[in-house]
Design an enzyme around this catalytic site. Structure first.
Site, PDB file in Angstrom:
ATOM      1  N   LEU A  22     -53.845   3.141  68.625  1.00 53.20           N
ATOM      2  CA  LEU A  22     -52.710   2.701  68.184  1.00 53.20           C
ATOM      3  C   LEU A  22     -52.240   1.341  68.157  1.00 53.20           C
ATOM      4  O   LEU A  22     -51.592   0.817  67.085  1.00 53.20           O
ATOM      5  CB  LEU A  22     -51.564   3.616  69.102  1.00 53.20           C
ATOM      6  CG  LEU A  22     -50.065   3.482  68.826  1.00 53.20           C
ATOM      7  CD1 LEU A  22     -49.598   3.955  67.495  1.00 53.20           C
ATOM      8  CD2 LEU A  22     -49.083   4.178  69.808  1.00 53.20           C
ATOM      9  N   ILE A 456     -45.711 -21.258  81.202  1.00 51.63           N
ATOM     10  CA  ILE A 456     -45.811 -20.319  82.340  1.00 51.63           C
ATOM     11  C   ILE A 456     -47.317 -20.113  82.567  1.00 51.63           C
ATOM     12  O   ILE A 456     -47.622 -19.480  83.660  1.00 51.63           O
ATOM     13  CB  ILE A 456     -45.100 -19.177  81.901  1.00 51.63           C
ATOM     14  CG1 ILE A 456     -43.629 -19.355  81.744  1.00 51.63           C
ATOM     15  CG2 ILE A 456     -45.218 -18.072  83.186  1.00 51.63           C
ATOM     16  CD1 ILE A 456     -42.694 -20.001  83.032  1.00 51.63           C
ATOM     17  N   GLU A 509     -55.505 -20.404  80.409  1.00 50.54           N
ATOM     18  CA  GLU A 509     -55.777 -19.213  80.680  1.00 50.54           C
ATOM     19  C   GLU A 509     -56.703 -18.295  79.608  1.00 50.54           C
ATOM     20  O   GLU A 509     -56.912 -17.149  79.500  1.00 50.54           O
ATOM     21  CB  GLU A 509     -54.650 -18.015  80.993  1.00 50.54           C
ATOM     22  CG  GLU A 509     -53.983 -18.876  82.280  1.00 50.54           C
ATOM     23  CD  GLU A 509     -52.728 -17.923  82.507  1.00 50.54           C
ATOM     24  OE1 GLU A 509     -52.569 -16.724  82.523  1.00 50.54           O
ATOM     25  OE2 GLU A 509     -51.635 -18.483  83.217  1.00 50.54           O
ATOM     26  N   GLU A 690     -37.075 -15.082  84.024  1.00 45.19           N
ATOM     27  CA  GLU A 690     -36.748 -14.623  82.714  1.00 45.19           C
ATOM     28  C   GLU A 690     -35.262 -14.627  82.575  1.00 45.19           C
ATOM     29  O   GLU A 690     -34.764 -13.991  83.420  1.00 45.19           O
ATOM     30  CB  GLU A 690     -37.325 -13.343  82.318  1.00 45.19           C
ATOM     31  CG  GLU A 690     -37.385 -12.938  80.952  1.00 45.19           C
ATOM     32  CD  GLU A 690     -36.865 -11.543  80.663  1.00 45.19           C
ATOM     33  OE1 GLU A 690     -37.510 -10.693  80.020  1.00 45.19           O
ATOM     34  OE2 GLU A 690     -35.542 -11.718  80.686  1.00 45.19           O
ATOM     35  N   HIS A 719     -41.031 -12.714  74.096  1.00 46.06           N
ATOM     36  CA  HIS A 719     -41.451 -11.322  73.637  1.00 46.06           C
ATOM     37  C   HIS A 719     -41.284 -11.003  72.236  1.00 46.06           C
ATOM     38  O   HIS A 719     -41.220 -10.007  71.479  1.00 46.06           O
ATOM     39  CB  HIS A 719     -40.722 -10.101  74.512  1.00 46.06           C
ATOM     40  CG  HIS A 719     -41.047 -10.353  76.060  1.00 46.06           C
ATOM     41  ND1 HIS A 719     -40.117 -11.081  76.890  1.00 46.06           N
ATOM     42  CD2 HIS A 719     -41.929  -9.879  76.750  1.00 46.06           C
ATOM     43  CE1 HIS A 719     -40.735 -11.203  78.001  1.00 46.06           C
ATOM     44  NE2 HIS A 719     -41.849 -10.280  77.962  1.00 46.06           N
TER      45      HIS A 719
HETATM   46  N1  GLN Z   1     -49.498 -17.094  84.118  1.00 45.03           N
HETATM   47  C1  GLN Z   1     -49.273 -15.669  83.516  1.00 45.03           C
HETATM   48  C2  GLN Z   1     -49.202 -16.157  81.847  1.00 45.03           C
HETATM   49  O1  GLN Z   1     -48.615 -17.089  81.678  1.00 45.03           O
HETATM   50  C3  GLN Z   1     -47.920 -15.166  83.677  1.00 45.03           C
HETATM   51  C4  GLN Z   1     -47.743 -13.887  83.074  1.00 45.03           C
HETATM   52  C5  GLN Z   1     -46.446 -12.820  83.542  1.00 45.03           C
HETATM   53  O2  GLN Z   1     -45.859 -13.273  84.190  1.00 45.03           O
HETATM   54  N2  GLN Z   1     -46.724 -11.719  82.954  1.00 45.03           N
HETATM   55  O3  GLN Z   1     -49.490 -15.175  81.000  1.00 45.03           O
HETATM   56 ZN    ZN Z   2     -43.933 -13.552  83.127  1.00 43.90          ZN
END
Ligand code: GLN
Ligand code: ZN
Length: 779
Positions: A22, A456, A509, A690, A719
């Protein structure tokens, strides 16, 4: 089927496909590579496969309409015509995905065949939040005071008929009207969406009538609100809705499904509804069986949720049969159905795909299809009088032996971990100085501008990143080749962050598949699957680690990546960790010890990593607790106990550092109102949260509670593919400045950027840096 005793139901199944079909179909459609026909074809194949799989395993009551292209709550908004005006009036797929994902003004969705979809362009996505205490996110329905409803999509009927054409007589599933309203929101002040039940019920009458007329005899209506705190408004709405259905859709049997907890104070309401059946969760609340039996009217069919739909452990089937046997003997086989505790949506599809798992661990597990077989075995044993049935006796014995083997396995118990945990003192969870003193040394040391900018943690996980990862996993890319690739990505991300003028950098990351899985794979006590995907939201799936044993950290997990990134820049790079509560909440965890104990074990492992980062010279360490809030028990009376050990675990992992070391934490989707004291008690130096979708309303509580530490309220909704304008972000920040002191404020996105594309991220972050500069001039 109607005559079959103790029929087996699944309540719902995973919809994503064995090979994440999907997701790939959606992404290809969104990218304009395939058309609507291809997407709908894949969806139809997935439904057909689900029905066939259940039939093959011997499931008697097979659901329909448990499938969704994105989310069942969004489907319900669509079904009843709760489509906010900004998305336009056309109830087509373009509108559906605009509600799900937002839509960029300049971006026109032209499909292969030249159809231009111009609905809802330049609009934000609907709000998304956690489905009860799961890691599944739903799209929050929006209502207005003068909301009207009308049957807009016939999806439940279409899918019932689709199954019928394939020879399956299904039990359609609907999100219950009360759950739908209760989980929705309204911007109209002082207005309770539940008050719309009189207007909503007729639309349900309409679809229920059509289902009945098409041949459905049972319909499953999910009302997990029954596991929430009892509220007069919920009780009243339930009574109105189900009385209306009983009166206006005679001849249709409705089974109301409760799950994720016990009925407790809602017991009388639930058993008093004028319906034919009630599903109860006997995994989360085994003690409710007798009270329910005592109170339920004679004719009410009870669906017994005895196999855990929320976890992946194989059940001790003999124990279940032993419990149910006398109950069924006393009340009759016609009274009951056998089911998982909740829909199987929340577990991976098939354990048979896992050829690389440790054999012992594997023998302790059951995924959705194995759970179907467990249900069939339980029902078979109970139907036949199991002592007579040699084959079911063997299956029961098997599961009992597996349960016993797991209890005593040396793979689970680690004496060193137990000893270390026993030696933990209160001082281990306490920073050396209070925040004010720490802030002084930190501010002097970092000398950041006002409104410092950061992100983040993650940057886009592009197709190339994923390709390199899977090539490495398949052995086609050497460890050195993969590392070189990741270093190049990291270096590029660091250089780009410097170039656009971000103040505090991240390494990006790129080496992480998932923020929890990445750590789970490096900690002892965790196993991981190859194909154990579960839906997190829409097209995003995760592969939760399996926490099966005592946890420890054999060696540093992130230090080298941090070190590499920091070596490339003079600006601070944050160390990036996932916190113990989030690792716990996003894993399938042991059911043989309290969650709090598993959490403390993880906390000590993360503490080791924090210490190693600090020793390597890292001065800002972010410990993400994205999932802290979603671990809250569904009933308020259970909250404090959870928050106490959750906060204690966070402090345990974060408090081993010097005052100079700035601890960040990050939380997404969080409404902090009720848990503000716990957030403050975590005592992180900086928290990013958020807020962009809620227009900073979530900050009110930080104001009223005079939150002392620093905060980055998200100004960019990651998002959605939409790029926010500078003025939009300065606007959001001025709302934040009305609520908090300038010296407290950071500027950052809502969450990590891994799901976004660089084309979206780059202009958005350039705008974000410009927004921070504008604020500095203005301050
Ligand atoms: N450090 C993670 C990122 O930046 C945090 C993700 C999250 O809070 N869902 O992807
Ligand atoms: Zn997050």
């Amino acid at each position: 089927m109607s005559n079959l005793q103790l029929p087996v139901a699944t309540l719902g199944t995973p919809r994503i496909g064995l090979k994440r079909d999907l997701k790939f179909a959606l992404e290809s459609y969104w990218a304009g590579k395939t058309d609507q026909t291809a997407l709908l074809q894949t969806a139809a194949e997935l439904r057909a496969a689900n029905w066939a799989r259940q039939k093959a395993r011997g499931v008697d009551i097979i659901p329909s309409n448990d499938f969704s292209l994105y989310d069942q709550m969004l489907d319900t908004s669509f079904m009843v015509g709760a489509i906010p005006a900004i998305y336009g009036a056309k109830a087509d797929l373009g509108t559906y995905f605009a509600m799900a994902r937002g839509s960029q003004k300049s971006h026109t969705e032209t499909c292969e065949h030249g159809h231009v979809h111009h609905h809802g362009h330049g609009v934000p996505a609907q709000e998304m939040t956690k489905w009860f205490d799961t890691n599944y996110h739903y799209m929050v329905p929006e209502f207005t005071r003068d909301q009207t409803f009308h049957l807009t999509s016939f999806k439940p009927l279409d899918e019932f008929l689709e199954a019928k054409r394939q020879g399956y007589h299904t039990r359609p599933v609907l999100v219950g009207p009360v759950t739908f309203l209760k989980l929705g929101k309204s911007t109209d002040e002082g207005f309770d969406p539940l008050s719309l039940i009189d207007r909503l019920a007729p639309v349900y009458v309409d679809i229920l009538t059509r289902l009945r007329d098409a041949g459905a005899d049972w319909v499953q209506v999910d009302e997990p609100v029954l596991a929430l705190d009892g509220e007069p408004a919920i009780t009243a709405a339930l009574k109105v809705a189900y009385a209306t259905f009983a009166e206006q859709v005679p001849g249709l049997k409705i089974i109301v499904a409760s799950y994720f907890g016990g009925l407790e104070e809602n017991l009388d309401t639930a058993v008093g509804l004028p319906v034919a059946g009630l599903h109860i969760d006997l995994v989360r609340k085994p003690q409710q069986l007798n009270p329910v039996l005592d109170r339920a009217p004679e004719g009410l069919v009870l669906s017994l949720g005895v196999i855990d739909g929320r976890n992946i452990w194989r059940a001790d089937l003999a124990a279940i049969v032993d419990t149910l046997e006398p109950v069924i003997a006393a009340h009759g086989k016609d009274r009951f159905q056998i089911a998982p505790s909740c829909s199987l949506l929340h577990v991976p599809i098939d354990l048979d795909l896992e050829d690389a798992l440790d054999a012992d661990v594997r023998s302790w597990l059951a995924f959705s299809v194995q759970k179907m077989s467990e249900l069939v075995t339980v029902a078979g044993a109970l139907r036949g009088g199991y002592e007579d049935s040699v084959s079911s006796l063997a299956l029961l014995d098997d599961s009992t032996q597996a349960a016993a083997a797991r209890r005593t396995s040396a793979k689970i118990h680690n004496k060193a971990v137990a000893a270390r945990l026993a030696a933990v003192t209160a001082a281990d969870g306490q920073r050396k100085s209070a925040f004010a003193a720490r802030a002084r040394v930190q501010r002097a040391q970092f000398a950041l501008p006002a409104f410092p900018t950061t992100t983040i943690g993650s940057f886009p996980q592009t197709a190339e990143v994923r390709k390199a990862r899977s090539a490495h996993a398949r052995g086609e890319l050497s460890a050195e080749g993969y590392e070189a690739f990741l270093k190049a990505e990291t270096a590029r991300a660091v250089a780009w962050q410097e170039e656009i003028g971000l103040d505090v950098l991240v390494h990006g990351e790129f080496e992480r598949n998932d923020m929890v899985q990445y750590f789970g794979e490096q900690l002892s006590g965790f196993a991981f699957t190859k194909h154990g995907w579960v839906q997190s939201y829409g097209s995003r799936y995760v592969r939760p680690p399996v926490l099966f044993g005592d946890v420890s950290r054999p060696k540093p997990m992130t230090v080298q990546w941090w070190w590499f990134a920091q070596s490339l820049t003079g600006k601070p790079v944050k160390g990036m960790l996932t916190g113990p509560v989030t690792i716990l909440n996003w894993s399938f965890v042991r059911d043989d010890q309290p969650r709090s104990e598993s959490c403390r074990q993880i906390a000590l492992a993360i503490r080791d990593e924090v210490a190693d980062l600090e020793a390597a010279g890292c001065r800002m360490i972010q410990i993400d607790e994205a999932a802290l809030r979603e671990g809250l028990p569904l009933r308020h009376r259970d909250w404090q106990t959870y928050l106490d050990w959750a906060v204690e675990s966070f402090r345990l992992c974060a408090s081993g550092v010097a005052d100079e070391t700035q601890i960040h934490t990050h939380m997404c989707y969080s409404e902090f109102n009720a848990i503000m004291d716990a957030i403050a008690a975590m005592d992180a130096d900086v928290i990013s949260i958020e807020t962009s979708r809620s227009k900073m309303e979530l900050l009110d509580v930080f104001t009223s509670k005079k939150y002392p530490n620093e905060i980055g309220p998200g100004v960019y909704d990651i998002h959605s593919p939409r790029v926010p304008e500078v003025t939009e972000m300065t606007g959001l920040m001025s709302l934040a400045r009305q609520r908090l002191d300038d010296t407290q404020l950071w500027v950052n996105p809502d969450c990590g950027l891994k799901t976004r594309k660089w084309e979206e991220v780059k202009p958005a972050l350039v705008n974000m840096v410009a927004a921070a500069k504008a604020l500095r001039e203005d301050a």
